[in-house]
Scaffold this motif. Structure first.
Motif, mmCIF file in Angstrom:
data_model
loop_
_atom_site.group_PDB
_atom_site.id
_atom_site.type_symbol
_atom_site.label_atom_id
_atom_site.label_comp_id
_atom_site.label_asym_id
_atom_site.label_seq_id
_atom_site.Cartn_x
_atom_site.Cartn_y
_atom_site.Cartn_z
ATOM 1 N N ALA A 16 2.088 -7.448 -6.615
ATOM 2 C CA ALA A 16 1.967 -5.962 -5.810
ATOM 3 C C ALA A 16 1.835 -6.004 -4.650
ATOM 4 C CB ALA A 16 0.703 -5.251 -6.367
ATOM 5 N N VAL A 17 2.141 -5.340 -3.382
ATOM 6 C CA VAL A 17 2.147 -5.088 -2.087
ATOM 7 C C VAL A 17 1.376 -4.074 -1.758
ATOM 8 C CG1 VAL A 17 2.501 -5.875 0.037
ATOM 9 C CG2 VAL A 17 4.210 -7.241 -1.355
ATOM 10 N N TYR A 18 -0.151 -4.232 -1.224
ATOM 11 C CA TYR A 18 -0.423 -3.020 -0.335
ATOM 12 C C TYR A 18 -0.453 -3.262 0.802
ATOM 13 C CZ TYR A 18 -2.783 -2.895 -4.924
ATOM 14 O OH TYR A 18 -2.596 -2.690 -6.636
ATOM 15 N N VAL A 19 -0.158 -1.881 1.677
ATOM 16 C CA VAL A 19 0.281 -2.200 3.371
ATOM 17 C C VAL A 19 -0.353 -0.632 3.821
ATOM 18 C CG1 VAL A 19 2.153 -1.154 4.623
ATOM 19 C CG2 VAL A 19 2.611 -2.379 2.211
ATOM 20 N N ALA A 20 -1.668 -1.219 4.678
ATOM 21 C CA ALA A 20 -2.397 0.391 4.888
ATOM 22 C C ALA A 20 -1.494 0.787 6.572
ATOM 23 C CB ALA A 20 -3.653 -1.188 5.681
ATOM 24 N N GLU A 21 -1.540 1.952 6.630
ATOM 25 C CA GLU A 21 -1.066 2.297 7.208
ATOM 26 C C GLU A 21 -0.917 3.453 8.263
ATOM 27 O OE1 GLU A 21 2.828 1.944 4.068
ATOM 28 O OE2 GLU A 21 2.205 3.905 4.604
ATOM 29 N N ILE A 22 -1.781 2.952 9.311
ATOM 30 C CA ILE A 22 -2.233 4.512 10.226
ATOM 31 C C ILE A 22 -1.905 5.262 10.807
ATOM 32 C CG2 ILE A 22 -3.798 2.121 11.231
ATOM 33 C CD1 ILE A 22 -1.709 1.625 13.834
ATOM 34 N N GLY A 23 -0.131 5.302 11.382
ATOM 35 C CA GLY A 23 -0.125 6.525 11.154
ATOM 36 C C GLY A 23 0.191 7.570 10.161
ATOM 37 N N ALA A 24 0.411 6.704 8.742
ATOM 38 C CA ALA A 24 0.383 7.949 7.533
ATOM 39 C C ALA A 24 -0.651 8.014 7.268
ATOM 40 C CB ALA A 24 1.321 7.726 6.770
ATOM 41 N N GLN A 25 -1.739 7.264 7.791
ATOM 42 C CA GLN A 25 -3.447 7.196 7.353
ATOM 43 C C GLN A 25 -3.318 7.676 5.401
ATOM 44 O OE1 GLN A 25 -5.902 10.300 9.263
ATOM 45 N NE2 GLN A 25 -4.617 10.121 11.379
ATOM 46 N N GLN A 26 -2.786 5.806 5.293
ATOM 47 C CA GLN A 26 -2.873 6.168 3.815
ATOM 48 C C GLN A 26 -2.670 4.801 3.020
ATOM 49 O OE1 GLN A 26 0.780 8.352 2.441
ATOM 50 N NE2 GLN A 26 1.751 7.091 3.682
ATOM 51 N N VAL A 27 -2.914 4.277 2.429
ATOM 52 C CA VAL A 27 -2.345 2.913 1.899
ATOM 53 C C VAL A 27 -1.220 2.704 0.517
ATOM 54 C CG1 VAL A 27 -2.988 0.571 0.670
ATOM 55 C CG2 VAL A 27 -4.354 1.796 2.202
ATOM 56 N N GLN A 28 -0.091 2.263 0.956
ATOM 57 C CA GLN A 28 0.436 2.672 -0.303
ATOM 58 C C GLN A 28 0.420 1.596 -0.818
ATOM 59 O OE1 GLN A 28 4.291 3.839 2.017
ATOM 60 N NE2 GLN A 28 3.564 5.736 0.862
ATOM 61 N N LYS A 29 0.947 1.393 -2.319
ATOM 62 C CA LYS A 29 1.303 -0.318 -3.187
ATOM 63 C C LYS A 29 2.635 -0.208 -3.353
ATOM 64 C CE LYS A 29 0.392 -1.447 -7.293
ATOM 65 N NZ LYS A 29 -0.685 -1.453 -8.464
ATOM 66 N N TYR A 30 3.572 -1.858 -3.072
ATOM 67 C CA TYR A 30 4.839 -1.163 -3.970
ATOM 68 C C TYR A 30 4.965 -3.264 -4.571
ATOM 69 C CZ TYR A 30 6.120 1.164 0.477
ATOM 70 O OH TYR A 30 6.718 2.098 1.906
ATOM 71 N N VAL A 31 5.575 -2.962 -5.427
ATOM 72 C CA VAL A 31 5.316 -3.640 -6.553
ATOM 73 C C VAL A 31 7.162 -4.596 -6.461
ATOM 74 C CG1 VAL A 31 3.584 -2.763 -8.004
ATOM 75 C CG2 VAL A 31 6.603 -1.722 -8.511
ATOM 76 N N PRO A 32 6.621 -5.438 -7.273
ATOM 77 C CA PRO A 32 8.441 -6.252 -7.269
ATOM 78 C C PRO A 32 9.043 -5.916 -8.486
ATOM 79 C CG PRO A 32 6.529 -7.096 -7.376
ATOM 80 C CD PRO A 32 5.450 -6.440 -7.979
ATOM 81 N N ILE A 33 10.924 -5.584 -8.199
ATOM 82 C CA ILE A 33 10.870 -4.911 -8.787
ATOM 83 C C ILE A 33 11.633 -5.925 -9.837
ATOM 84 C CG2 ILE A 33 13.821 -4.295 -9.407
ATOM 85 C CD1 ILE A 33 13.162 -2.518 -6.466
#
Length: 317
Positions: free
Chosen positions: A300-317
């Motif tokens: 899984a990839v976790y992305v810190a997003e300073i514009g959205a002020q959140q961290v999102q998680k992306y999982v392999p398909i």
């Protein structure tokens, strides 16, 4: 004319090699369970895949600077002491314990340092002089250190800095002595303009996101020798973050200004070659992905997003 036609065709393919490629990741819309725990600007994220934990560094007045979640998305804890402006964060697991390393680019009494914490937030080690911006002449005098990568051996790589006077890559021993130091401000081979992220592969290569030069530079980890660079993938926007996938087949690069994750093919051992984008993840406008990390167990990839002020998680398909 035929030659020109093929050159144009080649350039077109090079610019858009991901067109028609299948997507490799999907958004996990259930992570985290309660996004309202993000109360500041989320600058960095680090995964402790051994213990199933995700550490998030955020900035803001009167907000906890470090949040801890489970990999399932449940909020666990937060801590705030001695962290001013977190920029990069890294989890180190050894045979005996775990620790969290944070680069602090603040200008107050805690800034310009690289700090080691226990998983509960106890300060264990400070590298640099707190509150004192450094000069490139002194190895452990940082000026807005951007990120750190620590190997299991305890040897560490620091990219310094995020817009300060230093533009360098520093390797330290497990007892915090300089092994080698490379880089000055510039556009030449081995020079940097905001070295922003660093990672190491299993084949003895150190990868640096040379942000404002719009390239990734690669160095030999034992000697610091320059091995090559990639720039053709970054004409639209420089690389902000660089991490390998769990199988080391790909590099995932965050591009903040175009709100995109680029997945690049990792080169074979003994060659750097040219970069090839195999897939992308297009994020929403103004998301601004800053730094990311990969769970080396689940992928899984976790992305810190300073514009959205959140961290999102992306999982392999």
């Amino acid at each position: 004319y035929l030659f020109l036609y093929f050159q144009v065709l080649k350039a077109f393919d090079y610019s858009f090699p991901w067109k028609g490629q299948q997507q490799m990741y999907k958004l996990d819309i259930g992570w985290p369970k309660k996004p309202e725990y993000f109360t500041g600007q989320t600058f960095c994220v680090a995964v402790d895949s051994l213990h199933g934990l995700v550490y998030v560094g955020q900035r803001g007045d009167n907000v906890p600077k470090v949040l801890v979640f489970s990999e399932e998305g449940y909020f666990i804890s937060s801590w705030n002491d001695t962290v001013e402006m977190p920029h990069g964060i890294f989890v180190l697991n050894t045979a005996t314990d775990s620790s969290i390393w944070i680069t602090d680019v603040g200008t107050g009494k805690y800034g310009h340092t690289v700090k080691q914490y226990s998983p509960l937030g106890k300060l264990m080690q400070i590298l640099g002089t707190p509150g004192d911006a450094g000069s490139s002449l002194i190895p452990l005098q940082f000026d807005q250190p951007a990120e750190i990568f620590v190997e299991e051996s305890g040897e560490m790589y620091v990219v310094d800095g995020d817009g300060g006077m230093n533009n360098r890559l520093l390797k330290l021993s497990d007892d915090y002595k300089e092994i080698w130091l490379t880089g000055t401000n510039g556009t030449g081979i081995g020079q940097f303009k905001i070295p922003h992220s660093v990672t190491v592969d299993p084949f003895g290569r150190v990868w640096v996101a040379d942000r404002d030069n719009k390239r990734i530079q690669v160095f030999e980890k034992v000697t610091g020798e320059w091995l090559g660079s990639w720039s053709s993938c970054f004409s639209e926007d420089g690389p902000y973050s660089v991490r390998f996938t769990a199988n080391y087949k790909y590099l995932i690069v965050a591009q903040l200004n175009i709100n995109r994750l680029a997945i690049l093919a990792a080169p074979p051992v003994g060659s750097i070659g040219n970069c090839v984008i195999v897939s992308t993840v297009q994020l929403a406008d103004e998301t601004k992905p800053h730094l990311l990390d990969v769970d080396m167990k689940s992928g899984a990839v976790y992305v810190a997003e300073i514009g959205a002020q959140q961290v999102q998680k992306y999982v392999p398909i």
